[in-house]
Design a protein around this motif. Structure first.
Motif, mmCIF file in Angstrom:
data_model
loop_
_atom_site.group_PDB
_atom_site.id
_atom_site.type_symbol
_atom_site.label_atom_id
_atom_site.label_comp_id
_atom_site.label_asym_id
_atom_site.label_seq_id
_atom_site.Cartn_x
_atom_site.Cartn_y
_atom_site.Cartn_z
ATOM 1 N N VAL A 1 52.197 46.951 40.425
ATOM 2 C CA VAL A 1 50.791 46.581 40.254
ATOM 3 C C VAL A 1 50.732 45.146 39.713
ATOM 4 C CG1 VAL A 1 48.653 47.153 39.030
ATOM 5 C CG2 VAL A 1 50.144 48.984 39.854
ATOM 6 N N THR A 2 49.903 44.317 40.318
ATOM 7 C CA THR A 2 49.786 42.907 39.937
ATOM 8 C C THR A 2 48.546 42.680 39.066
ATOM 9 O OG1 THR A 2 48.381 42.283 41.803
ATOM 10 C CG2 THR A 2 50.793 42.263 42.185
ATOM 11 N N PRO A 3 48.478 41.544 38.388
ATOM 12 C CA PRO A 3 47.254 41.231 37.640
ATOM 13 C C PRO A 3 46.001 41.233 38.530
ATOM 14 C CG PRO A 3 49.019 39.817 36.875
ATOM 15 C CD PRO A 3 49.543 40.555 38.089
ATOM 16 N N GLN A 4 46.136 40.804 39.772
ATOM 17 C CA GLN A 4 44.994 40.823 40.689
ATOM 18 C C GLN A 4 44.583 42.258 41.018
ATOM 19 O OE1 GLN A 4 47.798 38.881 41.084
ATOM 20 N NE2 GLN A 4 46.788 37.028 40.385
ATOM 21 N N ASP A 5 45.560 43.159 41.127
ATOM 22 C CA ASP A 5 45.245 44.581 41.356
ATOM 23 C C ASP A 5 44.502 45.160 40.158
ATOM 24 O OD1 ASP A 5 46.706 44.483 43.782
ATOM 25 O OD2 ASP A 5 48.545 45.179 42.797
ATOM 26 N N PHE B 1 46.862 53.768 44.307
ATOM 27 C CA PHE B 1 47.783 54.117 43.230
ATOM 28 C C PHE B 1 48.709 55.284 43.543
ATOM 29 C CE2 PHE B 1 44.609 51.615 40.990
ATOM 30 C CZ PHE B 1 45.429 50.767 40.281
ATOM 31 N N GLY B 2 48.374 56.062 44.549
ATOM 32 C CA GLY B 2 49.244 57.182 44.915
ATOM 33 C C GLY B 2 50.596 56.696 45.389
ATOM 34 N N ASN B 3 51.663 57.213 44.800
ATOM 35 C CA ASN B 3 53.050 56.849 45.113
ATOM 36 C C ASN B 3 53.397 55.401 44.768
ATOM 37 O OD1 ASN B 3 53.864 59.392 46.179
ATOM 38 N ND2 ASN B 3 52.713 58.892 48.041
ATOM 39 N N ARG B 4 52.535 54.705 44.050
ATOM 40 C CA ARG B 4 52.802 53.304 43.688
ATOM 41 C C ARG B 4 53.421 53.271 42.290
ATOM 42 N NH1 ARG B 4 51.118 48.636 45.902
ATOM 43 N NH2 ARG B 4 49.597 49.792 47.113
ATOM 44 N N ARG B 5 54.562 52.609 42.197
ATOM 45 C CA ARG B 5 55.190 52.435 40.886
ATOM 46 C C ARG B 5 54.344 51.499 40.039
ATOM 47 N NH1 ARG B 5 61.595 51.483 42.013
ATOM 48 N NH2 ARG B 5 62.107 53.652 42.440
ATOM 49 N N TRP B 6 54.344 51.750 38.737
ATOM 50 C CA TRP B 6 53.525 50.923 37.843
ATOM 51 C C TRP B 6 53.960 49.462 37.863
ATOM 52 C CZ3 TRP B 6 55.887 48.199 34.089
ATOM 53 C CH2 TRP B 6 57.050 48.688 33.508
ATOM 54 N N THR C 1 49.637 53.131 32.528
ATOM 55 C CA THR C 1 49.420 52.337 31.326
ATOM 56 C C THR C 1 50.380 51.153 31.276
ATOM 57 O OG1 THR C 1 48.598 54.213 30.060
ATOM 58 C CG2 THR C 1 49.558 52.408 28.797
ATOM 59 N N ALA C 2 51.621 51.384 31.601
ATOM 60 C CA ALA C 2 52.635 50.320 31.545
ATOM 61 C C ALA C 2 52.282 49.164 32.481
ATOM 62 C CB ALA C 2 54.006 50.882 31.893
ATOM 63 N N GLY C 3 51.796 49.474 33.655
ATOM 64 C CA GLY C 3 51.397 48.424 34.593
ATOM 65 C C GLY C 3 50.233 47.614 34.065
ATOM 66 N N TRP C 4 49.247 48.305 33.498
ATOM 67 C CA TRP C 4 48.089 47.615 32.933
ATOM 68 C C TRP C 4 48.524 46.691 31.810
ATOM 69 C CZ3 TRP C 4 45.724 50.156 36.584
ATOM 70 C CH2 TRP C 4 44.370 49.978 36.807
ATOM 71 N N MET C 5 49.331 47.216 30.891
ATOM 72 C CA MET C 5 49.766 46.413 29.749
ATOM 73 C C MET C 5 50.575 45.202 30.205
ATOM 74 S SD MET C 5 50.635 49.147 26.688
ATOM 75 C CE MET C 5 52.204 49.593 27.369
ATOM 76 N N THR C 6 51.488 45.424 31.134
ATOM 77 C CA THR C 6 52.332 44.337 31.620
ATOM 78 C C THR C 6 51.498 43.262 32.301
ATOM 79 O OG1 THR C 6 54.210 45.833 31.837
ATOM 80 C CG2 THR C 6 54.299 43.780 33.094
ATOM 81 N N VAL D 1 51.177 39.292 31.500
ATOM 82 C CA VAL D 1 51.561 38.286 32.495
ATOM 83 C C VAL D 1 50.443 37.282 32.726
ATOM 84 C CG1 VAL D 1 52.108 37.969 34.957
ATOM 85 C CG2 VAL D 1 53.274 39.739 33.635
ATOM 86 N N ASP D 2 49.189 37.761 32.824
ATOM 87 C CA ASP D 2 48.070 36.862 33.107
ATOM 88 C C ASP D 2 46.777 37.453 32.562
ATOM 89 O OD1 ASP D 2 46.250 35.026 34.093
ATOM 90 O OD2 ASP D 2 47.103 35.000 36.120
ATOM 91 N N ALA D 3 46.528 37.242 31.283
ATOM 92 C CA ALA D 3 45.351 37.811 30.612
ATOM 93 C C ALA D 3 44.048 37.332 31.251
ATOM 94 C CB ALA D 3 45.368 37.474 29.129
ATOM 95 N N ALA D 4 44.005 36.106 31.716
ATOM 96 C CA ALA D 4 42.780 35.594 32.336
ATOM 97 C C ALA D 4 42.506 36.288 33.666
ATOM 98 C CB ALA D 4 42.878 34.090 32.537
ATOM 99 N N ALA D 5 43.545 36.556 34.434
ATOM 100 C CA ALA D 5 43.366 37.165 35.756
ATOM 101 C C ALA D 5 42.871 38.603 35.677
ATOM 102 C CB ALA D 5 44.672 37.110 36.542
ATOM 103 N N VAL D 6 43.204 39.318 34.615
ATOM 104 C CA VAL D 6 42.796 40.726 34.520
ATOM 105 C C VAL D 6 41.387 40.881 33.959
ATOM 106 C CG1 VAL D 6 45.163 41.566 34.354
ATOM 107 C CG2 VAL D 6 43.862 41.134 32.248
ATOM 108 N N ASP D 7 40.793 39.782 33.512
ATOM 109 C CA ASP D 7 39.419 39.755 33.033
ATOM 110 C C ASP D 7 39.224 40.733 31.872
ATOM 111 O OD1 ASP D 7 36.758 38.740 33.151
ATOM 112 O OD2 ASP D 7 36.129 40.447 34.366
#
Length: 155
Positions: free
Chosen positions: A58-62, A50-55, A82-87, A91-97
């Motif tokens: 981040v993918t649903p698999q991440d 997550f260091g230096n990574r824009r939100w 937070t924005a990455g998690w929400m997005t 995008v894929d509610a099943a993939a984020v478990d």
């Protein structure tokens, strides 16, 4: 609100820059956080990823892979990612478990002032997108989080 409209709303509320530096990703004991030891390999992986990574990178698999990272994030990393998690949840509610429930639970205990009023509004809109009425534990966490966030927004 449609999913694509909500994703756009989140993107407009949460800036991409500055992304947290690696040294700013994890909580620290001086800031009042306690938990795993700094030598924990999971913490090193979270910090490196997550260091230096824009939100928005981040993918649903991440999110699935790092779904427990929320409890290890510093306040600034939590507010930023937070924005990455929400997005990703949109995008894929099943993939984020369980990441949706994990994020709702985190909102219920985090300082709501970590987010701006515009960001808190986007968070509340995100919540209303999901139906938590079927799961008593999720519904309870959702209600606590919503009350917590709305109280901060009214102040």
């Amino acid at each position: 609100m449609s999913t694509s409209s909500l994703i756009a709303r989140i993107a407009s509320a949460f800036p991409l820059e500055p992304a947290p530096q690696p040294e700013d990703i994890l909580y620290n004991e001086e800031a009042g956080y306690t938990g795993s030891f700094p030598v924990d390999s999971e913490l090193a992986e979270i910090k490196a990823f997550f260091g230096n990574r824009r939100w928005n990178a981040v993918t649903p698999q991440d999110v699935f892979h790092f779904r427990h990272a929320l409890s290890f994030f510093s306040k600034s990393a939590l507010a930023y990612h937070t924005a990455g998690w929400m997005t990703c949840c949109l995008v894929d509610a099943a993939a984020v478990d369980t990441a949706i429930e994990d994020l709702v639970y985190t909102f219920g205990k985090a300082d709501a002032n970590l987010w701006t009023r515009k960001q808190r509004q986007a968070i509340c809109e995100w919540w209303t997108h999901f139906d938590f009425s079927q799961s008593p534990s999720s519904k309870s966490a959702f209600e606590r989080a919503m009350k917590h966030m709305r109280r901060a927004s009214a102040a």
